[in-house]
Design a protein around this motif. Sequence first.
Motif, PDB file in Angstrom:
ATOM      1  N   ARG A 196      -3.569  -6.965  -5.411  1.00  0.00           N
ATOM      2  CA  ARG A 196      -4.715  -6.637  -4.542  1.00  0.00           C
ATOM      3  C   ARG A 196      -5.973  -7.054  -5.301  1.00  0.00           C
ATOM      4  O   ARG A 196      -6.157  -6.675  -6.447  1.00  0.00           O
ATOM      5  CB  ARG A 196      -4.743  -5.146  -4.193  1.00  0.00           C
ATOM      6  N   CYS A 226     -12.166   7.640   4.172  1.00  0.00           N
ATOM      7  CA  CYS A 226     -10.958   7.186   3.497  1.00  0.00           C
ATOM      8  C   CYS A 226     -10.316   8.321   2.694  1.00  0.00           C
ATOM      9  O   CYS A 226     -10.559   9.509   2.973  1.00  0.00           O
ATOM     10  CB  CYS A 226     -11.192   5.952   2.629  1.00  0.00           C
ATOM     11  N   GLU A 237     -14.571   6.709 -11.452  1.00  0.00           N
ATOM     12  CA  GLU A 237     -14.296   6.657 -12.883  1.00  0.00           C
ATOM     13  C   GLU A 237     -14.950   5.403 -13.474  1.00  0.00           C
ATOM     14  O   GLU A 237     -15.128   4.402 -12.773  1.00  0.00           O
ATOM     15  CB  GLU A 237     -12.774   6.608 -13.152  1.00  0.00           C
ATOM     16  N   GLY A 250      -7.574   4.468  -8.277  1.00  0.00           N
ATOM     17  CA  GLY A 250      -7.170   5.115  -9.537  1.00  0.00           C
ATOM     18  C   GLY A 250      -5.663   5.102  -9.702  1.00  0.00           C
ATOM     19  O   GLY A 250      -5.136   4.787 -10.783  1.00  0.00           O
ATOM     20  N   MET A 270       0.804  -1.226   0.000  1.00  0.00           N
ATOM     21  CA  MET A 270       0.000   0.000   0.000  1.00  0.00           C
ATOM     22  C   MET A 270       0.836   1.275   0.000  1.00  0.00           C
ATOM     23  O   MET A 270       0.343   2.343   0.334  1.00  0.00           O
ATOM     24  CB  MET A 270      -1.029   0.013   1.133  1.00  0.00           C
ATOM     25  N   ILE A 326      -3.480   3.085  -8.294  1.00  0.00           N
ATOM     26  CA  ILE A 326      -3.021   1.708  -8.512  1.00  0.00           C
ATOM     27  C   ILE A 326      -3.113   1.371  -9.999  1.00  0.00           C
ATOM     28  O   ILE A 326      -2.188   0.819 -10.596  1.00  0.00           O
ATOM     29  CB  ILE A 326      -3.868   0.711  -7.666  1.00  0.00           C
ATOM     30  N   GLY A 384     -15.268   7.686  -2.455  1.00  0.00           N
ATOM     31  CA  GLY A 384     -14.790   7.110  -3.708  1.00  0.00           C
ATOM     32  C   GLY A 384     -15.276   5.674  -3.827  1.00  0.00           C
ATOM     33  O   GLY A 384     -16.172   5.239  -3.098  1.00  0.00           O
ATOM     34  N   ARG A 427      -1.309   3.365  -3.321  1.00  0.00           N
ATOM     35  CA  ARG A 427      -2.685   2.984  -2.960  1.00  0.00           C
ATOM     36  C   ARG A 427      -3.677   3.983  -3.561  1.00  0.00           C
ATOM     37  O   ARG A 427      -3.289   5.020  -4.086  1.00  0.00           O
ATOM     38  CB  ARG A 427      -2.858   2.870  -1.442  1.00  0.00           C
ATOM     39  N   GLY A 428      -4.983   3.615  -3.398  1.00  0.00           N
ATOM     40  CA  GLY A 428      -6.041   4.408  -4.044  1.00  0.00           C
ATOM     41  C   GLY A 428      -6.309   3.744  -5.385  1.00  0.00           C
ATOM     42  O   GLY A 428      -5.377   3.548  -6.183  1.00  0.00           O
ATOM     43  N   GLN A 454      -5.867   6.272   6.483  1.00  0.00           N
ATOM     44  CA  GLN A 454      -5.875   7.085   5.260  1.00  0.00           C
ATOM     45  C   GLN A 454      -6.476   8.470   5.519  1.00  0.00           C
ATOM     46  O   GLN A 454      -6.230   9.409   4.761  1.00  0.00           O
ATOM     47  CB  GLN A 454      -6.682   6.391   4.147  1.00  0.00           C
ATOM     48  N   LYS A 505     -13.706   1.414   0.896  1.00  0.00           N
ATOM     49  CA  LYS A 505     -12.994   1.187   2.160  1.00  0.00           C
ATOM     50  C   LYS A 505     -13.929   0.724   3.271  1.00  0.00           C
ATOM     51  O   LYS A 505     -15.042   1.240   3.405  1.00  0.00           O
ATOM     52  CB  LYS A 505     -12.293   2.498   2.560  1.00  0.00           C
ATOM     53  N   SER A 533      -9.893   9.340  -1.121  1.00  0.00           N
ATOM     54  CA  SER A 533     -10.201   9.115  -2.538  1.00  0.00           C
ATOM     55  C   SER A 533      -9.876  10.377  -3.309  1.00  0.00           C
ATOM     56  O   SER A 533     -10.421  11.446  -3.018  1.00  0.00           O
ATOM     57  CB  SER A 533     -11.679   8.750  -2.683  1.00  0.00           C
ATOM     58  N   GLU A 534      -9.022  10.228  -4.325  1.00  0.00           N
ATOM     59  CA  GLU A 534      -8.676  11.421  -5.124  1.00  0.00           C
ATOM     60  C   GLU A 534      -9.897  11.918  -5.879  1.00  0.00           C
ATOM     61  O   GLU A 534     -10.059  13.133  -6.069  1.00  0.00           O
ATOM     62  CB  GLU A 534      -7.500  11.153  -6.068  1.00  0.00           C
TER      63      GLU A 534
HETATM   64  P1  RI2 Z   1      -9.445   6.869  -5.575  1.00  0.00           P
HETATM   65  C1  RI2 Z   1      -8.981   3.315  -1.722  1.00  0.00           C
HETATM   66  O1  RI2 Z   1      -8.532   2.043  -1.379  1.00  0.00           O
HETATM   67  C2  RI2 Z   1     -10.146   3.752  -0.866  1.00  0.00           C
HETATM   68  O2  RI2 Z   1     -11.064   2.708  -0.595  1.00  0.00           O
HETATM   69  C3  RI2 Z   1     -10.725   4.822  -1.743  1.00  0.00           C
HETATM   70  O3  RI2 Z   1     -12.024   5.197  -1.373  1.00  0.00           O
HETATM   71  C4  RI2 Z   1     -10.665   4.126  -3.098  1.00  0.00           C
HETATM   72  O4  RI2 Z   1      -9.417   3.433  -3.080  1.00  0.00           O
HETATM   73  C5  RI2 Z   1     -10.768   4.999  -4.298  1.00  0.00           C
HETATM   74  O5  RI2 Z   1      -9.714   5.908  -4.332  1.00  0.00           O
HETATM   75  P2  RI2 Z   1      -7.102   1.767  -0.636  1.00  0.00           P
HETATM   76  O6  RI2 Z   1      -6.078   1.654  -1.739  1.00  0.00           O
HETATM   77  O7  RI2 Z   1      -9.201   6.028  -6.777  1.00  0.00           O
HETATM   78  O8  RI2 Z   1      -6.820   2.862   0.349  1.00  0.00           O
HETATM   79  O9  RI2 Z   1     -10.684   7.742  -5.731  1.00  0.00           O
HETATM   80  O10 RI2 Z   1      -7.301   0.428   0.054  1.00  0.00           O
HETATM   81  O11 RI2 Z   1      -8.231   7.663  -5.153  1.00  0.00           O
END
Ligand code: RI2
Length: 320
Positions: A59, A125, A227, A19, A13, A21, A192, A16-17, A156, A205, A127-128
Amino acid sequence: MFVTETAEKIKSMEIRGAGRIAREAAEALRRHAEEILQGDLVSFRREMEGAAHTLIATRPTAVSLPNAVHMVMSGLEQAVTLEDARKGVIKRAEQFIQSSLHAVENIAQFGARHIRDGDTLLTHCNSEAALGCIIAAHRSGKEIEVFATEVRPRNQGHITIRTLNDAGIKTHFIVDSAVRTFINEVDLVIVGADAVTVNGAVVNKIGTSQVAHTAHEARVNVLVAAETYKFAPRTIFGELIQIEERGGNEVLADEIARTLPYVTVRNPAFDVTPAEYIDLIVTEAGALPPQMAYIIIRDYLGWGIEEFHKTFEINTRHEE
Ligand code: RI2
């Protein structure tokens, strides 16, 4: 090499996130394609497929990851020369990254329109896509405040409050269990998504479903910023989204856990919020009620359906 490094960072992580990833996986495939100098078309394909597999296996929940990998890898089968194959991967990876960044920008603009001057928002959480909406609303001159949760166990929420603070947005930082206490001060919940299923359920999350349930009870609207590549095509055929369960030591330190032989830690990283607790999903293609998730899957990720039909034809032939 770069693929292994990216895969490790996604697993731990550090990346992470959902998008991000997806974009980093596309970038890893792009670099990998550039770096394979030996061999022929067949070995190139095999190498790329191995890399795709390594990335997808990191993941299991965020469907943005397999969707991005699929988009970058599509067309590899049809390439007739090694150079065509390489160029194709590089081009599709660059296209995916660009379109992902544009999608996040568009969502911010669309989502901001649902935020009114004077609103108090709540986000869970980091989320971008969700933060993009909040920041765009703030930049357009709307006076807003935000409640941001802590987001145990990986905190987060700390990243979220820093981003909001840097944007100059008044923010209240609360523990996850304080959501119901404050929900009557909130006008709109924005979160997100890691995956959206065909029936409009949102996988996000852990704790999101509690937040959404609480909001529903208090008649506070819930907006999801996602998205189109976060929609899960295979849920059309009944495939379930796998909920990642991470190590117990993220929740309870090993030295304490060792003293508690009867205690097992459960640590699911995500949960599922049913469509009835969600008012709107804002995508780069516009906002839609969760019940219309099928349209996004059909129009933007049609490949999943085509694949299914192919498989189905083969299966029927077997049965005859
Ligand atoms: P964006 C994250 O997962 C969160 O669950 C967040 O809400 C989601 O991804 C979407 O994030 P993690 O990687 O793509 O923290 O909007 O487990 O940034």
